[in-house]
Design an enzyme around this catalytic site. Sequence first.
Site, mmCIF file in Angstrom:
data_model
loop_
_atom_site.group_PDB
_atom_site.id
_atom_site.type_symbol
_atom_site.label_atom_id
_atom_site.label_comp_id
_atom_site.label_asym_id
_atom_site.label_seq_id
_atom_site.Cartn_x
_atom_site.Cartn_y
_atom_site.Cartn_z
ATOM 1 N N LEU A 114 0.836 -1.197 0.000
ATOM 2 C CA LEU A 114 0.000 0.000 0.000
ATOM 3 C C LEU A 114 0.879 1.259 0.000
ATOM 4 C CD1 LEU A 114 -2.992 0.465 -0.091
ATOM 5 C CD2 LEU A 114 -3.055 0.510 2.401
ATOM 6 N N GLU A 160 4.467 -14.170 -40.471
ATOM 7 C CA GLU A 160 4.502 -14.644 -41.858
ATOM 8 C C GLU A 160 5.429 -13.793 -42.698
ATOM 9 O OE1 GLU A 160 1.511 -15.455 -45.662
ATOM 10 O OE2 GLU A 160 0.655 -15.063 -43.686
ATOM 11 N N ARG A 200 -9.265 -10.876 -49.780
ATOM 12 C CA ARG A 200 -10.034 -11.879 -49.019
ATOM 13 C C ARG A 200 -11.237 -11.225 -48.331
ATOM 14 N NH1 ARG A 200 -9.716 -17.263 -46.790
ATOM 15 N NH2 ARG A 200 -7.841 -17.706 -47.999
ATOM 16 N N GLU A 257 -8.237 -20.577 -38.767
ATOM 17 C CA GLU A 257 -8.810 -19.235 -38.858
ATOM 18 C C GLU A 257 -10.338 -19.174 -38.815
ATOM 19 O OE1 GLU A 257 -6.113 -16.723 -41.816
ATOM 20 O OE2 GLU A 257 -6.295 -18.798 -42.481
#
Length: 1493
Positions: free
Chosen positions: A496, A946, A1024, A1421
């Site tokens: 504290l 990737e 996509r 995915e």
Amino acid sequence: MTLPVPPKSAASAPLRGLNATEALTPLIESIYTSPDITCYVNGKRTIISNPNPHWTLLDYIRAQPDLKGTKLGCGEGGCGACTVVLQVGDRRNEKRRIQHLAVNACLFPLVGIDGKHVITVEGIGNVDRPHPLQERIAKLHGSQCGFCTPGIVMSLYAVVRNSYNPETKKFHLSAHEVEMEGHLDGNLCRCTGYKPILNAAKTFVTEDLKGQLAEEDEPTTADAEKFAKEVVDFIKTSSAGQSKVSCGRPGGCCRDRPSRSGSSSCDSESAPSSPPTEPSSTSDDEHIPAIVDVEKEPQADSDLIGADYAKPMKSKEHSADAETKASTTLAAPAAPSERGVPRIEFQEYVPDAELIFPPALWKYEPQPLCYGNDKKIWFRPTKLEHLVELKDAYPSAKLVGGASEVQVEVRFKNSDFAVSVYVSDIADLKHTILPSDADLENAKELVVAANTPLTELEAICKGVYAKLGKRAMVLEALRKQLRYFAGRQIRNVASLAGNIATASPISDANPVLIAAGATLEAVNKQDGSVDLPMSKFFLAYRTTALPADAAITRIHIPIPAKDTREVLKAYKQARRKDDDIAIVTAAFRIRLDAQDCVEDASIVYGGMAPTTKESPKTQAAILGKPWFHSETLDAALGGLLEDYNLPYEVPGGMADYRKTLTLSVFFRFWHESGVELGLGHVDEQVVDEIHRSISSGTRDDYNPYEQRVVGKQVVHLSALKQCTGEAEYIDDMPRLDRELFGGLVMSSKAHANIISVDWEPALAMPGVVGYIDKNSIPADVNVWGSIKKDELFFANGKILSHGQVIGMVYADTALEAQAAARAVKVEYEVLKPILTIDEAIAANSFFPHGKNLRKGLAIDDKMDEAFAQCERIFEGTTRMGGQEHFYLETNAALSIPSGEDGAVEVWSSTQNTMETQEFVSSVLGVPSNRINCRVKRMGGGFGGKESRSVPFAVYTAIAARKEKRPVRIMLNRDEDMLLSGQRHPFQARWKVGVSNEGKLLALKADVYNNGGFSQDMSGAVMDRCLTHLDNSYECPNVFLRANVCRTNIHSNTAYRGFGAPQGMYFAETIMYNIAEGLGMDIDSLRQKNLYNIGQHTPFFQRIDEDWHVPMLLHQLSKSSDYEKRKSAVQSFNKTNHWKKRGIALIPCKFGLSFATALHLNQAAAYIKIYADGSVLLHHGGTEMGQGLYTKMCQIAAQELGTPLDSIYTQDSQTYQIANASPTAASSGSDLNGMAVKNACDQINERLAPYREKLGPDAKLKELAHAAYIDRVNLAANGFWKMPKVGYTWGDTNWETVKPMYYYWTQGAAASEVELDLLTGDHTVLRSDIMMDVGNSINPAIDYGQIEGAFIQGQGLFTIEETLWHTASGQLFTKGPGTYKIPGFSDIPQIFNASMLRTDNNGKPLSWNHLRSVQSSKGIGEPPLFLGSTVFFALREAVKAAREMNGATTVPGEWNFDSPSTCERLRLAVGDDLIKRAATVKKKGEMPFLTAVA
């Protein structure tokens, strides 16, 4: 023994005028005479003499050659990957008590382990002899990438050890303790979805652990009482229904299945998820979970293990196969399944066999310590007088307790406290002594020792409140705030006093202490004791009234007299309930007189000013007024708006939300105080905050398609190694001779010209060897990119993004390299950045793209005609934010030069070995055959490794060649978040036309994504998105246009889903707008527009016989009781004013293939069978936790007819598999699996004569031996290229167009939520998900992907928000402190998962038409988008609130964008408090923070 010399660089002591050497040397020579830390590490006595003073406990642990299991995940105590356990002896009373404290090693000061026993994950078990906790997490599939697992193991280890009393032989452990008391709130996992980890932990509740279970403790806090009541109410009334699993009651539940007769040595009950004995007897939609049992010696499936290997050939050519040189087994073998239902058996837990507390530590007397060097020095006093003396001699010394704040400042703010003092071993400051019960009854205050650990203080508050009741309301308020302060690891060591002295304006505890009228007691040499009232303690931002030479010793917390009519309550609102810093925190105290008028009041807020502050105008407005009158409430709300009139540009942002919260939490307190004082009837819902119950849920584990190896729930082959810390990641690899470490020099500006770079300050620093930058490589190779080569490795004159790499310094250690990188001086000419999509559109800042989709009348540019045929038209703009990958292992690379031929071995945490190899070879100017890129495993990837992993491998390779020495780098979390990009923020401006009945007729959309400063894969992500903007719905006329925005944020990249979630999100948002515009049921609208077999998508791909979305929706609706619950939600919303519920059932279809990157739809594998019968398997895929290695080994074992344990995959490398496609697009199993099968087919053809000769039961070692003697090739290169795909953009010829996707993975999910309208908090009551995965190769791994993707998607659409600083363009959310992913307490309270097995009539389905490996489907995915069911359920709850409040729900007049953060949810409710708190934006004002969609 050499004593350290105080650092010359330290500031002079301001009060005395002495420098550090003059002030501290006398103390070092007289008191601090030892530089030795004495401790035990995993049972071994260890003396650490004068260690590096910059080291934390983690730095020390990871410097040991055999202790690599403890990981660095974030460096700020926010992820738990670094968790270790401190075993501490407590000698405060006659009964010696041993505590097991989970702590963050990345923060904990090394000096703090003196006199303690440090237990790391290696200390509790290994693969040969795992701890039952390690074994259970592995066998229940609770470890995927494994990087977080050791930390989670250690947090749970502390729970299990602390729950056992060795004297009584009893356990105090319950599911409530495991899940609801915050033991795991400091641990994050990005892969699993948490459920299997909790299931593993709860096995320690349902089994009797060779001791006796003690009864669960009765609730002793107000929260617990309320929680217990809410759980009962929830079970009785909730439309979420009940799950068909064990309640987890100690001693067993009626749903528990007895263990096998005579098979267990203990009288344990089985775990909570045991199925009926006959699967066939269940109803169609009842899930059948795995059978779980505890055994003394768990069985193993002989189809999976037991391979043995022939002796060497040369001496005995003709009988070597008859003898055995070795045999293998799997690390965590599965037991034989029972008629398609997996059986999981664990070893017993024997608590008396645990690592003991070293007896010598009971006798250890801690001595004052001092160690360091000329840059930094540590002191560890053991007595208060030592501390007072030291602070008097050198007031600038930094006092350190848990270091949760200090270490963050050191690591991220470049603070370097030259003189640091560890104060947590001073008994007078650490131990709070409670008065006797009799004295406590009449106590006027509680006196807390300043350094009492917060966990202990939490228990003290709980205990005293249980004794004093509501008189000690201040302690219950403090306990409530402490429970949600940071993570358990930090609460175990933070104090504290540290929280107070830090003076954070968003402190959770300080408002309570000020409201209570607490006083601090400090001590210094000059004045002795000094009293400091909390109300006057905070002077300005991070500035206090504490004298420089003083230390806080005690906190005095007043407790009102018994007859006082006083109420004190505390509140906190954060982005995430657990382990999150507050947005607004508050504590309110009112005392009433006999006439119910306000006699005294303290209204305190944090997060609304530079300091925690009281509210003078509000307090004045209510003093003397009748408290429970609406006029008083109104006056208080008006006063709050005057006290906290935040400007639009307020630092920290969220002005409207913060102002609304000040009103909302006070409004809640006003009602809650009325309840406490019995002043009138109050709707309980306005008082009650959102609480969750203990989580439960099932998986349908029955698999009728199970084969010998394929189809079985084999444990991830690395899972047990990950649980024991033996699994090796890049930065765990042993240090090499003369190895160097890299530190990146990155831009601090978002858009600028570089004027100069000065490397000299860095080169002058200790340990620094050199640097590389744009001048280190030819200009023509200083460029890279996955698709378009448009990004520089090193900035060349111009900065395009915050964090862009300018160069890399390398040095002998990582700490030296990082310090040197910070010392490089860069001068800039700052330019205005473009951050958002709207700014890019206004500036016409786009990358060339030019792709669109046309269907129907759009082909001939006749969309006007299409819309003319529509009876209703709706238009809108929809935005969706990005998402940080937050894999637990940051990017890492190690390059090892060979010394000849220019060859380099490059280890990289990458999903893309080929691209890494190509760019390293390009930059070094050598052919690819000189570069071997290798990766064994990644600690998560999700697409973020990737392409964005490539530069780090390149940097190490350049430096390695230059210095002819190995070079390694591992990014810090903030560096990784700056450099690795994220999911693309998107925006769609759409127009849709329908018939009056809701039939889709025309859709037109301009779609934009924020690509960042380079293209990376932004174009492919956009493609996509467009091809998934239909989701599952047929529309005859479609025109979709794509735009990729060029901005000055980091380059966004691939992320699980790769644009598809954004496309489907737009589709569903449009569907909700149509339903609301037509006044139509959303589920009816969906059903009306679902594709039928034979129809075509906007890119002319035919919907074929594999179309299962209607089936999934039907079966999930039935199994989740959706219609009944939907009706119950409507009833709930009619009768509840302060909480609303929502429910959503949504489908998805996800296309499998690399789409139009046709060349990537190929894979290779290489299988070698050695003469002893062992098999080495290589393929082009990489392992990042998704279980690809495991699945590929299962396929090889199935095809070759050998046990699974005979197949071994060492790593993925370009010297074994050339030209490998990245492991991405959910195609890893499809592509590599078929290549593995092709290699097996070749070998099986060659072995066929020997199988015929030796019989069908011949072992592989016999076949291999015979074939080798006959000179048959036992190695095969497998290859597969995906057939039939080959779509070309712009091809609209129905006859010639080729499919873009090989098949669709389909699914559906239903989620139900509850929303707190006052704060924007929510909880997910229940989620059910069903996926069509074909014939699963490994259902356990697929379920892990399904649940993990769902939770990641839930995070994407709810709490995860990336923000930039508007003025500078700097990324604001760059660590777990500011960026929140879902934690253990965010998962659905009931979470059920299943796989499609049959049609709607119960007839088994076949997927043979797929022509995929084992008729399976990719699953990594597709489920992620279904996390949006939580978002859309919240949208329904918000809509119900808006309707109640009279706010518009007309399409086009209200908008609700993703993510649905607590801020967005609260501000969308449309109530009067929001209107009152609205901030007026002045001309030219900009928000402090910006979301860039």
